[in-house]
Design an enzyme around this catalytic site. Structure first.
Site, PDB file in Angstrom:
ATOM      1  N   ASP A  46       0.835  -1.186   0.000  1.00  0.00           N
ATOM      2  CA  ASP A  46       0.000   0.000   0.000  1.00  0.00           C
ATOM      3  C   ASP A  46       0.879   1.248   0.000  1.00  0.00           C
ATOM      4  OD1 ASP A  46      -2.938   1.092   0.714  1.00  0.00           O
ATOM      5  OD2 ASP A  46      -1.446   2.232   1.851  1.00  0.00           O
ATOM      6  N   TYR A  51       3.717   9.558   0.132  1.00  0.00           N
ATOM      7  CA  TYR A  51       4.737   8.897   0.956  1.00  0.00           C
ATOM      8  C   TYR A  51       6.147   9.173   0.435  1.00  0.00           C
ATOM      9  CZ  TYR A  51       0.630   6.236   2.499  1.00  0.00           C
ATOM     10  OH  TYR A  51      -0.611   5.867   2.964  1.00  0.00           O
ATOM     11  N   LYS A  80      -2.231   6.032  -4.481  1.00  0.00           N
ATOM     12  CA  LYS A  80      -3.294   6.982  -4.173  1.00  0.00           C
ATOM     13  C   LYS A  80      -3.088   8.307  -4.902  1.00  0.00           C
ATOM     14  CE  LYS A  80      -3.462   5.022   0.497  1.00  0.00           C
ATOM     15  NZ  LYS A  80      -2.133   4.360   0.475  1.00  0.00           N
ATOM     16  N   HIS A 113      -6.983   9.838  -2.146  1.00  0.00           N
ATOM     17  CA  HIS A 113      -6.341   9.766  -0.830  1.00  0.00           C
ATOM     18  C   HIS A 113      -7.162  10.484   0.243  1.00  0.00           C
ATOM     19  CE1 HIS A 113      -2.097   9.471   1.159  1.00  0.00           C
ATOM     20  NE2 HIS A 113      -3.061   9.251   2.029  1.00  0.00           N
TER      21      HIS A 113
END
Length: 322
Positions: A46, A51, A80, A113
């Site tokens: 994921d 990130y 996302k 997201h």
């Protein structure tokens, strides 16, 4: 080697119930973390634009594929859509950039997201763009409606860039609004989910519509202490909570395994983060035992309806959970 049970999504695709979350996995170790997790049996990863480690995650995937440990089709790769790319004409270009970063041709699942549009920031200017338009403190809300963004998401699925599409951090009202305009319903909803934030009514709504739920931050405040979130210090760590440790001792399992089993036994998928082999194996092996009905009720009774992953808790003036 443990393996995760498979969840049947409403769109016909299949998803492992347990995966590895890549939030806060450092760039320097991300490739090795993903590669080693694949070796230990993980198949779901994921990730997200926000990130900032998708290139490295893709390097770990490429290494495992090159060595013949897995094929691309054995993996379930998630990413996302960040808030800055909600404009309809930006959804496909950023998705393609993220695919290129991962080094794959399609995502198995691609989420919105957060249900909030921020003003566009070019990837050439700053990537990932984060919450602030200027990279410091200025928040600029965008003009894209959630309906227009979802229509662009549906097009990703139609074009084969994402096999499944989903939403993250939506509440019940936003879901019911989505039901009025969606041609393709989301296959999954990803939400913060732990004993301090159970959200049972939202889980019930998803069950009614055949939307599978993926829980993040399964360990509650533990996930946020290293974000210097002061409010997390006000909560007893679930790993040390008497209720959790008592149940863990009864089943001869770790507190983390009990927290993950509390979720998976109730049909929720989980994506705990770990970078150590022993924890990776423990987290993956959370469906080989069952809690009692009383165990589940006792853990659920810890609910305080508190959300840690709220922008306001980070000092970000975005009120999407107000």
């Amino acid at each position: 080697m443990p393996s995760a049970p498979i969840v049947d999504l409403a769109d016909g695709n299949k998803m492992p119930q347990v995966g590895l979350g890549l939030w806060k996995v450092e760039n320097a170790t991300c490739a090795d973390t993903v590669y080693n997790a694949i070796k230990e049996g993980y198949r779901l990863f994921d990730g997200a634009c926000d990130y900032g480690n998708e290139v490295e995650a893709g390097q770990g995937v490429a290494r495992a594929i090159k060595e013949g440990i897995v094929k691309r089709e054995d993996l379930f790769i998630i990413s996302k859509l960040w808030n800055s790319f909600h404009d309809q004409d930006q959804v496909e270009p950023i998705c393609k950039k993220q695919l290129a970063d991962w080094g794959v041709d399609y995502f198995d699942l691609y989420y919105i997201h957060f249900p909030v549009s921020l003003e566009y920031v070019s990837p050439e200017t700053r990537y990932p763009p984060g919450w602030f338009y200027d990279g410091d403190k200025e928040v600029r809300l965008g003009k894209a409606s959630l309906e227009s963004t979802w229509k662009a998401m549906e097009q990703l699925k139609k074009n084969g860039l994402a096999k499944s599409i989903g939403i993250s951090n939506y509440n019940g009202a936003l879901l019911m609004d989505l039901f009025t305009y969606a041609e393709i319903l989301p296959a999954t909803l990803q939400i913060e989910h732990h004993p301090y934030l159970v959200q049972q009514s939202l889980l019930d709504l998803c069950a009614q519509k055949g939307i599978k739920v993926v829980g993040y931050s399964s360990f509650g405040p533990q996930s946020f202490l290293d974000c210097n979130m002061k409010v997390a210090e006000d909560f007893q760590l679930l790993f040390h909570h008497d209720t959790i440790t008592k149940i863990a001792d009864k089943h001869n399992k770790t507190a983390a395994q009990v927290l993950l089993r509390w979720a998976t036994q109730r049909g929720i998928s989980v994506i705990p983060k770990s970078t150590t082999k022993s924890r990776l194996l423990e987290n993956l092996d959370v469906c080989s035992f069952d809690l009692t009905e009383d165990d589940i009720k006792e853990i659920s009774s810890l609910d305080r309806n508190f959300r840690f992953n709220n922008p306001l808790n980070y000092g970000i003036p975005v009120y999407n959970f107000a």
